[in-house]
Write a protein that holds these residues in place. Sequence first.
Motif, mmCIF file in Angstrom:
data_model
loop_
_atom_site.group_PDB
_atom_site.id
_atom_site.type_symbol
_atom_site.label_atom_id
_atom_site.label_comp_id
_atom_site.label_asym_id
_atom_site.label_seq_id
_atom_site.Cartn_x
_atom_site.Cartn_y
_atom_site.Cartn_z
ATOM 1 N N PHE A 195 -0.717 -5.492 -0.403
ATOM 2 C CA PHE A 195 0.106 -6.681 -0.127
ATOM 3 C C PHE A 195 -0.619 -7.952 -0.537
ATOM 4 O O PHE A 195 -0.051 -8.837 -1.169
ATOM 5 N N ARG A 196 -1.889 -8.038 -0.178
ATOM 6 C CA ARG A 196 -2.623 -9.285 -0.424
ATOM 7 C C ARG A 196 -2.853 -9.515 -1.909
ATOM 8 O O ARG A 196 -2.955 -10.658 -2.355
ATOM 9 N N ASP A 254 -5.811 2.271 5.856
ATOM 10 C CA ASP A 254 -5.139 1.050 6.279
ATOM 11 C C ASP A 254 -5.640 -0.159 5.491
ATOM 12 O O ASP A 254 -4.862 -1.063 5.195
ATOM 13 N N GLU A 255 -6.913 -0.171 5.141
ATOM 14 C CA GLU A 255 -7.427 -1.330 4.395
ATOM 15 C C GLU A 255 -6.815 -1.442 2.995
ATOM 16 O O GLU A 255 -6.309 -2.501 2.636
ATOM 17 N N CYS A 311 2.023 -3.859 7.729
ATOM 18 C CA CYS A 311 1.285 -4.709 6.782
ATOM 19 C C CYS A 311 2.223 -5.677 6.071
ATOM 20 O O CYS A 311 1.861 -6.824 5.800
ATOM 21 N N ILE A 331 -3.991 -0.268 2.045
ATOM 22 C CA ILE A 331 -2.558 -0.578 2.217
ATOM 23 C C ILE A 331 -2.401 -2.097 2.369
ATOM 24 O O ILE A 331 -1.573 -2.723 1.713
ATOM 25 N N ASP A 332 -3.224 -2.694 3.207
ATOM 26 C CA ASP A 332 -3.160 -4.145 3.406
ATOM 27 C C ASP A 332 -3.510 -4.892 2.121
ATOM 28 O O ASP A 332 -2.878 -5.897 1.774
ATOM 29 N N ILE A 375 2.883 -8.450 8.624
ATOM 30 C CA ILE A 375 1.704 -9.306 8.793
ATOM 31 C C ILE A 375 1.577 -10.265 7.602
ATOM 32 O O ILE A 375 1.255 -11.435 7.759
ATOM 33 N N ASN A 376 1.878 -9.740 6.419
ATOM 34 C CA ASN A 376 1.738 -10.557 5.209
ATOM 35 C C ASN A 376 3.002 -11.346 4.881
ATOM 36 O O ASN A 376 3.067 -12.016 3.842
ATOM 37 N N MET A 408 2.495 2.091 8.914
ATOM 38 C CA MET A 408 1.609 0.976 8.544
ATOM 39 C C MET A 408 2.117 0.143 7.366
ATOM 40 O O MET A 408 1.750 -1.023 7.240
ATOM 41 N N TYR A 409 2.952 0.749 6.500
ATOM 42 C CA TYR A 409 3.436 -0.049 5.361
ATOM 43 C C TYR A 409 4.262 -1.230 5.871
ATOM 44 O O TYR A 409 4.105 -2.362 5.414
#
Length: 343
Positions: free
Chosen positions: A83-84, A76-77, A107, A79-80, A110-111, A103-104
Amino acid sequence: MNLQKLVRTNIYALKPYSCARDEFKGEASVYLDANENPMNAPYNRYPDPLQWKLKEKIAKIKHVCPDQIMLGNGSDEPIDLVFRVFCEPEEDNVVAIEPTYGMYKVCADINNVEYRKALLNDDFTLDADRVLAAVNAKTKVVFLCSPNNPSGNLLNRSEMLKIVENFDGIVVIDEAYVDFSSEKSWLEELSNYPNIIILQTFSKAWGLASVRCGMAFASPEIITYFNKVKYPYNINLLTQNFVSEQLDHEARKNEWVKMLLEQRDYLEKELKKLPFVEKIYPTDANFLLVKVQDANAAYHELVSKGIIVRNRNQVSLCRGGLRITVGTAEENRTLIAELRKMF
Ligand SMILES: *Cc1c(COP(=O)(O)O)cnc(C)c1O
Protein backbone atom coordinates in the motif's frame (compact mmCIF):
# COMPACT_ATOMS: atom_id res chain seq x y z
CA MET A 1 4.58 -3.06 -17.34
CA ASN A 2 5.66 0.46 -16.49
CA LEU A 3 6.69 0.28 -12.84
CA GLN A 4 7.34 4.00 -12.57
CA LYS A 5 3.69 4.66 -13.44
CA LEU A 6 2.53 2.31 -10.67
CA VAL A 7 4.75 3.57 -7.85
CA ARG A 8 3.53 6.63 -5.91
CA THR A 9 5.39 9.73 -7.10
CA ASN A 10 6.73 10.59 -3.62
CA ILE A 11 8.09 7.06 -3.22
CA TYR A 12 9.62 7.12 -6.69
CA ALA A 13 11.43 10.33 -5.76
CA LEU A 14 12.22 9.27 -2.18
CA LYS A 15 15.81 9.51 -1.04
CA PRO A 16 15.91 6.73 1.57
CA TYR A 17 17.62 6.97 4.96
CA SER A 18 21.26 6.09 4.60
CA CYS A 19 22.61 4.35 7.68
CA ALA A 20 26.22 3.77 8.68
CA ARG A 21 25.93 0.15 7.55
CA ASP A 22 24.83 1.32 4.08
CA GLU A 23 27.71 3.73 3.57
CA PHE A 24 30.51 1.38 4.50
CA LYS A 25 30.05 -2.21 3.43
CA GLY A 26 33.37 -4.14 3.59
CA GLU A 27 35.12 -5.64 6.61
CA ALA A 28 37.14 -3.40 8.93
CA SER A 29 38.83 -3.76 12.30
CA VAL A 30 37.71 -0.54 14.00
CA TYR A 31 34.08 0.57 13.73
CA LEU A 32 33.57 4.10 15.03
CA ASP A 33 30.88 5.14 12.58
CA ALA A 34 27.52 4.27 14.15
CA ASN A 35 27.65 5.51 17.76
CA GLU A 36 27.37 1.93 18.98
CA ASN A 37 28.69 0.75 22.32
CA PRO A 38 31.92 -1.21 21.64
CA MET A 39 30.95 -3.69 24.41
CA ASN A 40 28.39 -6.53 24.39
CA ALA A 41 29.23 -8.11 21.03
CA PRO A 42 27.61 -9.17 18.78
CA TYR A 43 24.38 -7.47 19.81
CA ASN A 44 26.03 -4.06 20.23
CA ARG A 45 26.20 -3.64 16.45
CA TYR A 46 23.38 -2.62 14.14
CA PRO A 47 22.35 -5.61 12.03
CA ASP A 48 22.64 -5.90 8.25
CA PRO A 49 19.69 -3.78 7.02
CA LEU A 50 19.21 -6.05 3.98
CA GLN A 51 19.87 -9.40 5.74
CA TRP A 52 22.04 -10.72 2.88
CA LYS A 53 23.31 -13.82 4.69
CA LEU A 54 19.82 -15.01 5.53
CA LYS A 55 18.52 -14.12 2.06
CA GLU A 56 21.28 -16.16 0.41
CA LYS A 57 20.17 -19.17 2.42
CA ILE A 58 16.50 -18.63 1.59
CA ALA A 59 17.38 -18.05 -2.08
CA LYS A 60 19.01 -21.49 -2.29
CA ILE A 61 16.00 -23.26 -0.82
CA LYS A 62 13.48 -21.31 -2.91
CA HIS A 63 15.51 -21.27 -6.15
CA VAL A 64 15.40 -17.49 -6.55
CA CYS A 65 18.05 -14.75 -6.38
CA PRO A 66 18.71 -12.93 -3.09
CA ASP A 67 17.78 -9.60 -4.72
CA GLN A 68 14.29 -10.98 -5.44
CA ILE A 69 13.62 -11.28 -1.68
CA MET A 70 12.38 -8.81 0.93
CA LEU A 71 12.08 -9.99 4.54
CA GLY A 72 9.54 -8.44 6.87
CA ASN A 73 8.08 -8.55 10.36
CA GLY A 74 5.71 -11.34 9.29
CA SER A 75 3.93 -11.17 5.93
CA ASP A 76 2.02 -8.29 7.45
CA GLU A 77 4.93 -5.94 6.80
CA PRO A 78 5.17 -6.53 3.03
CA ILE A 79 1.34 -6.34 2.81
CA ASP A 80 1.50 -2.87 4.37
CA LEU A 81 4.45 -1.90 2.15
CA VAL A 82 2.44 -2.78 -0.96
CA PHE A 83 0.00 0.00 0.00
CA ARG A 84 2.68 2.48 0.99
CA VAL A 85 4.67 1.94 -2.21
CA PHE A 86 1.88 1.74 -4.79
CA CYS A 87 -1.34 3.28 -3.49
CA GLU A 88 -1.98 7.02 -3.24
CA PRO A 89 -4.37 7.49 -0.28
CA GLU A 90 -7.89 8.69 -1.22
CA GLU A 91 -7.08 8.24 -4.88
CA ASP A 92 -5.99 4.71 -5.82
CA ASN A 93 -7.77 1.46 -4.98
CA VAL A 94 -7.03 -2.25 -4.64
CA VAL A 95 -9.17 -5.26 -5.54
CA ALA A 96 -9.19 -8.44 -3.46
CA ILE A 97 -11.05 -11.70 -3.61
CA GLU A 98 -13.78 -12.10 -0.98
CA PRO A 99 -13.69 -13.84 1.44
CA THR A 100 -9.97 -13.77 2.15
CA TYR A 101 -7.28 -12.91 4.73
CA GLY A 102 -8.35 -9.92 6.83
CA MET A 103 -5.07 -8.00 6.82
CA TYR A 104 -5.43 -6.72 3.24
CA LYS A 105 -8.53 -4.73 4.21
CA VAL A 106 -7.03 -3.53 7.51
CA CYS A 107 -3.91 -2.25 5.71
CA ALA A 108 -6.12 -0.59 3.05
CA ASP A 109 -8.12 1.16 5.79
CA ILE A 110 -4.99 2.25 7.68
CA ASN A 111 -3.55 3.68 4.48
CA ASN A 112 -6.89 5.26 3.50
CA VAL A 113 -7.04 3.32 0.23
CA GLU A 114 -10.32 2.09 -1.25
CA TYR A 115 -10.71 -1.71 -0.92
CA ARG A 116 -12.88 -3.37 -3.58
CA LYS A 117 -14.20 -6.89 -3.01
CA ALA A 118 -14.61 -9.40 -5.84
CA LEU A 119 -16.71 -12.31 -4.61
CA LEU A 120 -15.50 -15.84 -5.17
CA ASN A 121 -18.07 -18.35 -6.43
CA ASP A 122 -20.23 -20.13 -3.81
CA ASP A 123 -17.73 -23.02 -3.74
CA PHE A 124 -14.86 -20.51 -3.24
CA THR A 125 -13.50 -21.01 -6.75
CA LEU A 126 -12.06 -17.99 -8.54
CA ASP A 127 -13.82 -16.16 -11.37
CA ALA A 128 -11.10 -14.09 -13.03
CA ASP A 129 -13.63 -12.06 -15.04
CA ARG A 130 -15.36 -10.93 -11.83
CA VAL A 131 -12.04 -9.76 -10.42
CA LEU A 132 -11.13 -7.97 -13.66
CA ALA A 133 -14.60 -6.35 -13.74
CA ALA A 134 -13.91 -4.79 -10.31
CA VAL A 135 -10.73 -3.16 -11.65
CA ASN A 136 -10.77 0.43 -12.89
CA ALA A 137 -8.15 2.98 -13.99
CA LYS A 138 -7.27 3.68 -10.35
CA THR A 139 -6.65 0.05 -9.37
CA LYS A 140 -3.00 -0.50 -8.52
CA VAL A 141 -3.06 -3.90 -6.86
CA VAL A 142 -5.05 -7.16 -6.96
CA PHE A 143 -4.79 -9.48 -3.95
CA LEU A 144 -5.08 -13.23 -4.51
CA CYS A 145 -4.54 -15.78 -1.75
CA SER A 146 -3.90 -19.41 -2.68
CA PRO A 147 -4.51 -21.64 -0.80
CA ASN A 148 -7.07 -19.12 0.40
CA ASN A 149 -7.84 -18.28 4.00
CA PRO A 150 -10.51 -18.96 5.40
CA SER A 151 -11.76 -21.34 2.69
CA GLY A 152 -8.57 -23.44 2.44
CA ASN A 153 -8.81 -24.14 -1.30
CA LEU A 154 -6.24 -23.51 -4.00
CA LEU A 155 -7.34 -20.97 -6.60
CA ASN A 156 -7.47 -22.27 -10.15
CA ARG A 157 -4.13 -21.58 -11.79
CA SER A 158 -5.40 -20.63 -15.24
CA GLU A 159 -7.94 -18.21 -13.70
CA MET A 160 -5.10 -16.64 -11.69
CA LEU A 161 -2.97 -16.46 -14.82
CA LYS A 162 -5.76 -14.63 -16.62
CA ILE A 163 -5.58 -11.91 -13.95
CA VAL A 164 -1.77 -11.80 -13.93
CA GLU A 165 -1.72 -11.43 -17.73
CA ASN A 166 -4.64 -9.05 -18.17
CA PHE A 167 -4.39 -6.71 -15.19
CA ASP A 168 -2.08 -3.78 -15.82
CA GLY A 169 -0.82 -3.51 -12.24
CA ILE A 170 0.59 -5.47 -9.32
CA VAL A 171 -0.81 -8.91 -8.46
CA VAL A 172 -0.04 -10.08 -4.92
CA ILE A 173 -0.18 -13.87 -4.58
CA ASP A 174 -0.27 -14.82 -0.91
CA GLU A 175 1.15 -18.33 -0.49
CA ALA A 176 1.22 -18.53 3.32
CA TYR A 177 -0.04 -22.14 3.11
CA VAL A 178 1.96 -23.27 0.08
CA ASP A 179 3.91 -25.90 2.06
CA PHE A 180 0.66 -27.82 2.67
CA SER A 181 -0.48 -27.60 -0.92
CA SER A 182 -0.48 -30.24 -3.61
CA GLU A 183 0.27 -27.69 -6.30
CA LYS A 184 3.55 -25.95 -7.01
CA SER A 185 4.36 -22.42 -5.97
CA TRP A 186 4.19 -19.41 -8.30
CA LEU A 187 7.85 -18.74 -7.42
CA GLU A 188 9.10 -20.44 -10.56
CA GLU A 189 7.05 -17.94 -12.60
CA LEU A 190 8.62 -14.97 -10.83
CA SER A 191 11.02 -14.09 -13.64
CA ASN A 192 8.27 -14.46 -16.28
CA TYR A 193 5.86 -11.98 -14.67
CA PRO A 194 7.43 -8.72 -13.43
CA ASN A 195 4.08 -7.61 -11.96
CA ILE A 196 3.69 -10.36 -9.34
CA ILE A 197 4.62 -10.25 -5.67
CA ILE A 198 4.57 -13.64 -3.92
CA LEU A 199 4.18 -13.76 -0.15
CA GLN A 200 5.33 -16.68 1.97
CA THR A 201 5.94 -16.92 5.70
CA PHE A 202 7.76 -18.81 8.44
CA SER A 203 4.60 -18.60 10.59
CA LYS A 204 2.79 -21.74 9.44
CA ALA A 205 4.63 -24.87 8.19
CA TRP A 206 7.95 -23.79 9.71
CA GLY A 207 6.35 -23.44 13.15
CA LEU A 208 7.81 -19.96 13.76
CA ALA A 209 4.78 -17.68 14.15
CA SER A 210 6.22 -16.00 17.25
CA VAL A 211 9.44 -15.08 15.46
CA ARG A 212 7.61 -12.78 13.02
CA CYS A 213 9.43 -13.34 9.76
CA GLY A 214 7.71 -13.17 6.39
CA MET A 215 9.05 -13.26 2.85
CA ALA A 216 8.09 -11.26 -0.22
CA PHE A 217 9.44 -12.38 -3.60
CA ALA A 218 9.31 -10.03 -6.58
CA SER A 219 11.42 -8.47 -9.33
CA PRO A 220 14.60 -6.77 -8.05
CA GLU A 221 13.02 -3.43 -9.07
CA ILE A 222 9.98 -3.93 -6.85
CA ILE A 223 12.22 -5.15 -4.01
CA THR A 224 14.25 -1.93 -4.33
CA TYR A 225 11.11 0.12 -3.60
CA PHE A 226 10.24 -2.08 -0.61
CA ASN A 227 13.77 -1.58 0.71
CA LYS A 228 13.50 2.20 0.34
CA VAL A 229 10.31 2.37 2.39
CA LYS A 230 10.82 -0.28 5.09
CA TYR A 231 12.43 0.58 8.44
CA PRO A 232 16.20 0.26 7.95
CA TYR A 233 16.70 -2.47 10.57
CA ASN A 234 13.34 -4.21 10.32
CA ILE A 235 14.73 -7.71 11.02
CA ASN A 236 16.81 -7.84 14.20
CA LEU A 237 19.97 -9.93 14.55
CA LEU A 238 18.35 -12.48 16.89
CA THR A 239 15.72 -13.21 14.25
CA GLN A 240 18.21 -13.28 11.37
CA ASN A 241 20.41 -15.80 13.21
CA PHE A 242 17.56 -17.91 14.52
CA VAL A 243 15.72 -18.20 11.19
CA SER A 244 19.02 -19.01 9.50
CA GLU A 245 19.58 -21.86 11.96
CA GLN A 246 16.00 -23.13 11.52
CA LEU A 247 16.51 -23.29 7.75
CA ASP A 248 19.02 -26.09 8.39
CA HIS A 249 16.09 -28.22 9.54
CA GLU A 250 14.00 -28.22 6.39
CA ALA A 251 13.58 -32.01 6.65
CA ARG A 252 11.97 -31.58 10.07
CA LYS A 253 9.55 -29.02 8.60
CA ASN A 254 8.66 -31.52 5.87
CA GLU A 255 8.02 -34.20 8.51
CA TRP A 256 5.67 -31.84 10.35
CA VAL A 257 3.82 -31.12 7.13
CA LYS A 258 3.44 -34.83 6.44
CA MET A 259 2.10 -35.45 9.95
CA LEU A 260 -0.32 -32.51 9.69
CA LEU A 261 -1.63 -33.69 6.32
CA GLU A 262 -2.31 -37.15 7.81
CA GLN A 263 -4.06 -35.50 10.73
CA ARG A 264 -6.06 -33.36 8.32
CA ASP A 265 -7.34 -36.57 6.69
CA TYR A 266 -8.22 -37.97 10.12
CA LEU A 267 -10.16 -34.82 11.05
CA GLU A 268 -12.00 -34.80 7.75
CA LYS A 269 -12.96 -38.46 8.09
CA GLU A 270 -14.22 -38.05 11.68
CA LEU A 271 -15.99 -34.72 11.10
CA LYS A 272 -17.90 -36.26 8.19
CA LYS A 273 -19.52 -38.75 10.58
CA LEU A 274 -21.01 -36.04 12.81
CA PRO A 275 -24.70 -35.38 12.05
CA PHE A 276 -24.52 -31.58 12.54
CA VAL A 277 -21.66 -31.22 10.06
CA GLU A 278 -23.25 -30.17 6.78
CA LYS A 279 -20.19 -29.71 4.64
CA ILE A 280 -16.41 -29.90 4.73
CA TYR A 281 -14.83 -27.72 2.08
CA PRO A 282 -11.84 -29.01 0.09
CA THR A 283 -8.59 -27.76 1.58
CA ASP A 284 -4.95 -27.43 0.56
CA ALA A 285 -3.94 -25.81 3.85
CA ASN A 286 -3.41 -26.82 7.51
CA PHE A 287 -7.03 -26.06 8.37
CA LEU A 288 -10.53 -27.09 7.41
CA LEU A 289 -13.53 -24.87 6.82
CA VAL A 290 -16.51 -26.80 8.09
CA LYS A 291 -20.16 -25.83 7.67
CA VAL A 292 -22.26 -26.82 10.69
CA GLN A 293 -25.91 -26.45 11.65
CA ASP A 294 -25.44 -23.77 14.34
CA ALA A 295 -21.92 -22.37 14.18
CA ASN A 296 -22.35 -19.88 17.04
CA ALA A 297 -23.68 -22.54 19.41
CA ALA A 298 -20.96 -25.03 18.43
CA TYR A 299 -18.28 -22.37 18.81
CA HIS A 300 -19.39 -21.38 22.32
CA GLU A 301 -19.86 -24.98 23.38
CA LEU A 302 -16.29 -25.74 22.30
CA VAL A 303 -14.99 -22.64 24.11
CA SER A 304 -16.65 -23.90 27.31
CA LYS A 305 -14.63 -27.11 26.89
CA GLY A 306 -11.42 -25.13 26.47
CA ILE A 307 -11.20 -25.73 22.71
CA ILE A 308 -10.88 -22.69 20.49
CA VAL A 309 -11.67 -22.77 16.77
CA ARG A 310 -12.30 -19.76 14.51
CA ASN A 311 -15.91 -18.79 14.08
CA ARG A 312 -16.32 -17.58 10.46
CA ASN A 313 -20.12 -17.51 10.57
CA GLN A 314 -20.28 -13.77 9.74
CA VAL A 315 -17.83 -13.90 6.85
CA SER A 316 -19.06 -13.67 3.21
CA LEU A 317 -20.05 -17.08 1.75
CA CYS A 318 -19.05 -18.71 5.08
CA ARG A 319 -22.43 -18.83 6.89
CA GLY A 320 -22.32 -21.70 9.39
CA GLY A 321 -18.55 -21.88 8.98
CA LEU A 322 -16.02 -22.89 11.59
CA ARG A 323 -12.36 -22.79 10.61
CA ILE A 324 -10.51 -25.59 12.38
CA THR A 325 -6.71 -25.66 12.45
CA VAL A 326 -5.14 -29.12 12.30
CA GLY A 327 -3.42 -29.82 15.63
CA THR A 328 -1.50 -32.75 17.08
CA ALA A 329 -3.07 -36.22 17.00
CA GLU A 330 -4.05 -35.80 20.65
CA GLU A 331 -5.55 -32.33 20.17
CA ASN A 332 -7.56 -33.53 17.18
CA ARG A 333 -8.86 -36.58 19.10
CA THR A 334 -9.91 -34.28 21.95
CA LEU A 335 -11.79 -32.04 19.52
CA ILE A 336 -13.60 -34.96 17.90
CA ALA A 337 -14.44 -36.51 21.29
CA GLU A 338 -15.99 -33.24 22.52
CA LEU A 339 -17.92 -32.72 19.27
CA ARG A 340 -19.32 -36.27 19.51
CA LYS A 341 -20.63 -35.54 23.00
CA MET A 342 -22.14 -32.20 22.03
CA PHE A 343 -24.92 -32.82 19.53
C1 LIG B 1 -1.27 -16.69 8.51
C2 LIG B 1 -1.28 -15.94 7.23
C3 LIG B 1 -0.22 -15.11 6.87
C4 LIG B 1 0.99 -15.03 7.75
O1 LIG B 1 1.13 -13.83 8.35
P1 LIG B 1 2.48 -13.55 9.15
O2 LIG B 1 2.39 -12.08 9.36
O3 LIG B 1 3.61 -13.95 8.27
O4 LIG B 1 2.43 -14.33 10.40
C5 LIG B 1 -0.25 -14.46 5.66
N1 LIG B 1 -1.27 -14.62 4.82
C6 LIG B 1 -2.30 -15.41 5.13
C7 LIG B 1 -3.40 -15.60 4.15
C8 LIG B 1 -2.35 -16.08 6.34
O5 LIG B 1 -3.40 -16.85 6.63
